[in-house]
Design a protein around this motif. Structure first.
Motif, short mmCIF file in Angstrom:
data_model
loop_
_atom_site.label_atom_id
_atom_site.label_comp_id
_atom_site.label_asym_id
_atom_site.label_seq_id
_atom_site.Cartn_x
_atom_site.Cartn_y
_atom_site.Cartn_z
N GLN A 13 -26.47 39.49 -35.21
CA GLN A 13 -25.81 40.81 -34.48
C GLN A 13 -24.82 41.39 -35.35
O GLN A 13 -23.88 40.41 -36.24
CB GLN A 13 -25.25 40.17 -33.11
N LEU A 14 -24.76 42.45 -35.47
CA LEU A 14 -23.56 43.20 -36.10
C LEU A 14 -22.23 43.02 -35.35
O LEU A 14 -22.27 43.06 -34.15
CB LEU A 14 -23.83 44.74 -36.43
N PRO A 15 -21.10 42.70 -36.05
CA PRO A 15 -19.97 42.76 -35.46
C PRO A 15 -19.56 44.15 -34.68
O PRO A 15 -19.67 45.02 -35.16
CB PRO A 15 -18.88 42.25 -36.30
N GLY A 16 -18.79 44.00 -33.52
CA GLY A 16 -18.70 45.18 -32.84
C GLY A 16 -19.67 46.28 -32.39
O GLY A 16 -20.87 45.61 -32.19
N THR A 17 -19.51 47.37 -31.94
CA THR A 17 -20.52 48.22 -31.51
C THR A 17 -20.43 49.55 -32.25
O THR A 17 -19.60 50.22 -32.01
CB THR A 17 -20.45 48.39 -29.84
N PRO A 18 -21.23 49.86 -32.95
CA PRO A 18 -21.09 50.95 -34.01
C PRO A 18 -21.43 52.35 -33.10
O PRO A 18 -22.31 52.20 -32.30
CB PRO A 18 -22.40 50.67 -34.97
N ALA A 19 -20.46 53.14 -33.25
CA ALA A 19 -20.73 54.42 -32.48
C ALA A 19 -21.58 55.25 -32.56
O ALA A 19 -22.35 55.89 -31.85
CB ALA A 19 -19.05 54.98 -32.25
N LYS A 20 -21.58 55.45 -34.20
CA LYS A 20 -22.52 56.60 -34.79
C LYS A 20 -23.14 55.73 -35.76
O LYS A 20 -23.22 54.84 -36.13
CB LYS A 20 -21.78 57.57 -35.32
N VAL A 21 -24.51 56.45 -36.13
CA VAL A 21 -25.62 56.02 -37.05
C VAL A 21 -24.51 55.80 -38.33
O VAL A 21 -25.07 54.71 -38.94
CB VAL A 21 -26.60 57.29 -37.28
N LYS A 22 -23.72 56.55 -39.03
CA LYS A 22 -22.97 56.19 -40.02
C LYS A 22 -22.20 55.03 -40.08
O LYS A 22 -22.42 54.14 -40.91
CB LYS A 22 -22.17 57.55 -40.28
N ASN A 23 -21.69 54.79 -39.02
CA ASN A 23 -20.95 53.56 -38.64
C ASN A 23 -21.90 52.32 -38.57
O ASN A 23 -21.32 51.28 -39.09
CB ASN A 23 -20.16 53.51 -37.08
N LEU A 24 -23.02 52.31 -38.17
CA LEU A 24 -24.14 51.46 -38.08
C LEU A 24 -24.37 51.09 -39.36
O LEU A 24 -24.27 49.83 -39.91
CB LEU A 24 -25.09 51.94 -37.24
N LEU A 25 -24.74 51.96 -40.26
CA LEU A 25 -25.02 51.77 -41.86
C LEU A 25 -23.90 51.29 -42.42
O LEU A 25 -24.12 50.36 -43.36
CB LEU A 25 -25.53 52.95 -42.52
N ASP A 26 -22.59 51.48 -42.26
CA ASP A 26 -21.33 50.91 -42.93
C ASP A 26 -21.41 49.66 -42.45
O ASP A 26 -21.11 48.75 -43.26
CB ASP A 26 -20.23 51.69 -42.38
N ALA A 27 -21.49 49.24 -41.11
CA ALA A 27 -21.38 47.80 -40.70
C ALA A 27 -22.62 46.93 -41.05
O ALA A 27 -22.35 45.65 -41.56
CB ALA A 27 -21.58 47.97 -39.10
N ALA A 28 -23.79 47.64 -41.54
CA ALA A 28 -24.86 46.72 -42.11
C ALA A 28 -24.79 46.49 -43.65
O ALA A 28 -25.39 45.66 -44.00
CB ALA A 28 -26.18 47.38 -41.79
N ALA A 29 -23.92 47.49 -44.25
CA ALA A 29 -23.92 47.38 -45.63
C ALA A 29 -23.65 45.95 -46.57
O ALA A 29 -24.71 45.62 -47.50
CB ALA A 29 -22.94 48.42 -46.17
N GLY A 30 -23.05 45.07 -45.78
CA GLY A 30 -22.84 43.92 -46.72
C GLY A 30 -23.53 42.82 -46.07
O GLY A 30 -23.67 41.63 -46.45
N HIS A 31 -24.68 43.23 -45.28
CA HIS A 31 -25.56 42.19 -44.79
C HIS A 31 -27.08 42.33 -45.13
O HIS A 31 -27.91 41.77 -44.62
CB HIS A 31 -25.46 42.06 -43.21
#
Length: 184
Positions: free
Chosen positions: A152-170
């Protein structure tokens, strides 16, 4: 100068003679392990480089298309899916973000609304159907699947860009499926 050239030729000839005529080691001929294979993203509704059927756009029902994937690395714990249009008039437009897709999942059915969904650039949660301005050249829609090393990604990404930023290191691997759409 002639002496230097002659010396260089002599060294090159000596080094060439040091090569081996043996067959390559058996290890170098082995097929790479399955987890090194490329991940693939496909759809039963369209092929890469083709036009997305209107029923998956704003000119139709606007439902998300069916998607299937395979070839993810063995360490995959979850997937993220993003759909982007880099041809939009004001820069990349993000149409869909899905996250926390469990590793055992290998498809999303048409109209999928399960798993975590982000807001698209239309400002709505879930899939935002392709809808380029009428008269534009065909836009390219990039369906991008990411295999992640976290369940699971930490937190709840609000927008698609936030999602991609959160996933980047994984990201362990990715697959792209690019289709076109043009409105008359």
């Amino acid at each position: 100068m002639i002496r230097a050239a002659a010396l260089a030729a002599l060294v090159a000839a000596a080094l060439a003679g040091c090569g081996s005529s043996e067959e390559p080691a058996a290890d170098s001929l082995k097929t790479p392990p399955a987890e090194d294979a490329a991940m693939h993203l496909t759809s039963t509704a369209f092929a890469a480089g083709m036009t997305i059927p209107a029923k998956y756009t704003c000119d139709g029902a606007g439902r998300s298309p069916p998607l299937q994937w395979s070839g993810e690395p063995g360490a995959t714990q979850s997937f993220v899916l993003a759909v982007e249009d880099p041809d939009a008039p004001h820069g990349t437009f993000r149409h869909w973000g899905v996250y926390d897709i469990p590793a055992g999942t290998h498809e999303l059915p048409p109209g999928a609304n399960s798993f975590g969904q982000t807001k698209n650039d239309f400002g709505h949660l879930g899939y935002g159907a392709p809808c380029p301005p009428k008269g534009d050249q065909p836009h390219h829609y990039h369906f991008r699947l990411l295999a992640l090393d976290v369940a699971q990604l930490p937190g709840t990404p609000a927008k698609v860009k936030n999602l991609l930023d959160a996933a980047a290191g994984h990201v362990l691997a990715s697959a792209d499926l690019v289709v076109l759409y043009r409105r008359q």
